[in-house]
Enzyme design. Sequence first.
Site, short mmCIF file in Angstrom:
data_model
loop_
_atom_site.label_atom_id
_atom_site.label_comp_id
_atom_site.label_asym_id
_atom_site.label_seq_id
_atom_site.Cartn_x
_atom_site.Cartn_y
_atom_site.Cartn_z
N HIS A 1 -3.46 2.30 -8.83
CA HIS A 1 -3.52 2.06 -7.12
C HIS A 1 -4.60 3.06 -6.56
O HIS A 1 -4.61 4.11 -6.56
CB HIS A 1 -2.42 2.15 -6.39
CG HIS A 1 -1.34 1.60 -6.88
ND1 HIS A 1 -1.12 0.12 -6.88
CD2 HIS A 1 -0.18 1.90 -7.71
CE1 HIS A 1 -0.10 -0.34 -7.46
NE2 HIS A 1 0.53 0.74 -7.93
N ALA B 1 4.32 3.86 -5.11
CA ALA B 1 3.33 4.35 -5.90
C ALA B 1 2.08 4.64 -5.11
O ALA B 1 1.15 4.90 -5.94
CB ALA B 1 3.19 3.55 -7.14
N ASN C 1 4.05 -3.97 -2.83
CA ASN C 1 4.84 -3.35 -1.80
C ASN C 1 3.83 -2.17 -1.26
O ASN C 1 3.90 -1.81 -0.07
CB ASN C 1 5.97 -2.85 -2.39
CG ASN C 1 7.24 -4.00 -2.38
OD1 ASN C 1 7.41 -4.69 -1.39
ND2 ASN C 1 8.07 -3.83 -3.38
#
Length: 261
Positions: A214, A118, A184
């Site tokens: 994000h 993402a 991650n």
Amino acid sequence: MKIGLIGNGAIAGMVSYFCLARPADFELVGALTLSRSAPSAGRHPLTDSLDVLLAMRPRMIVECAGHTAVAAHATDILTAGVDLIIASTGSLADARLLESIRQATAASSARVRAPAGALPGVDALSAARLGGLSSVTLRSAKPPRAWAGTAAEPACRLDAITAATILFEGDARQAALTYPKNANVAATAALAGLGFERTKVQLVADPALSCNVHRLEAAGAFGEMALEVRANPAPGNPKTSYLAALSIMRLLENETAGIAV
């Protein structure tokens, strides 16, 4: 192209059906999992033995089972000459594991591919690194329920959070190792850019969110960039984004595409 999986959860199921929809390109031969008694996430057989999976002769194995699975199996897969997609990029924050994987790729014909997940702008960040980066910062915010079962729970009552709350602030190595199921993207940013120690990360629980947000900021010789993605959670797994599965599919698609972008 024969594909193997490590994992039998939500992402494994999505990757499985992606392959099933493209029988001319992919054959999913089996999946390595902790329990063969559980139902398969697709139509492929399950095994609890890496040797059995390798005997099915996959050309590439897709890991979507977490840090422990990477540590247990990555070097053996690469030593066998099989390419590996590592979805749990946070595992590579372990410096010794990363070095052993590098040595395994150097000693064989196999390669490791890390999906963008993402994280927005991975291609731009990787390109900018070649010209010289001066700073990389990632802010990753998720709904409080996405942090359940993580290191955040002993520190605060997630169900009592009423405003955006910083759970972690530090470098990408600390973030990835402390929050292995949630960070991650931090490790991916570090691998693409300035490395684990120089990539700054902030992890946030925000009750106003219904998705994972994000925001990547970077500066260097190329100029400056600020990219943000509002990523829906993966079906059945609020700790990860749907884009995590889609980015694996993109890597697979590029393996068989005449023109890869």
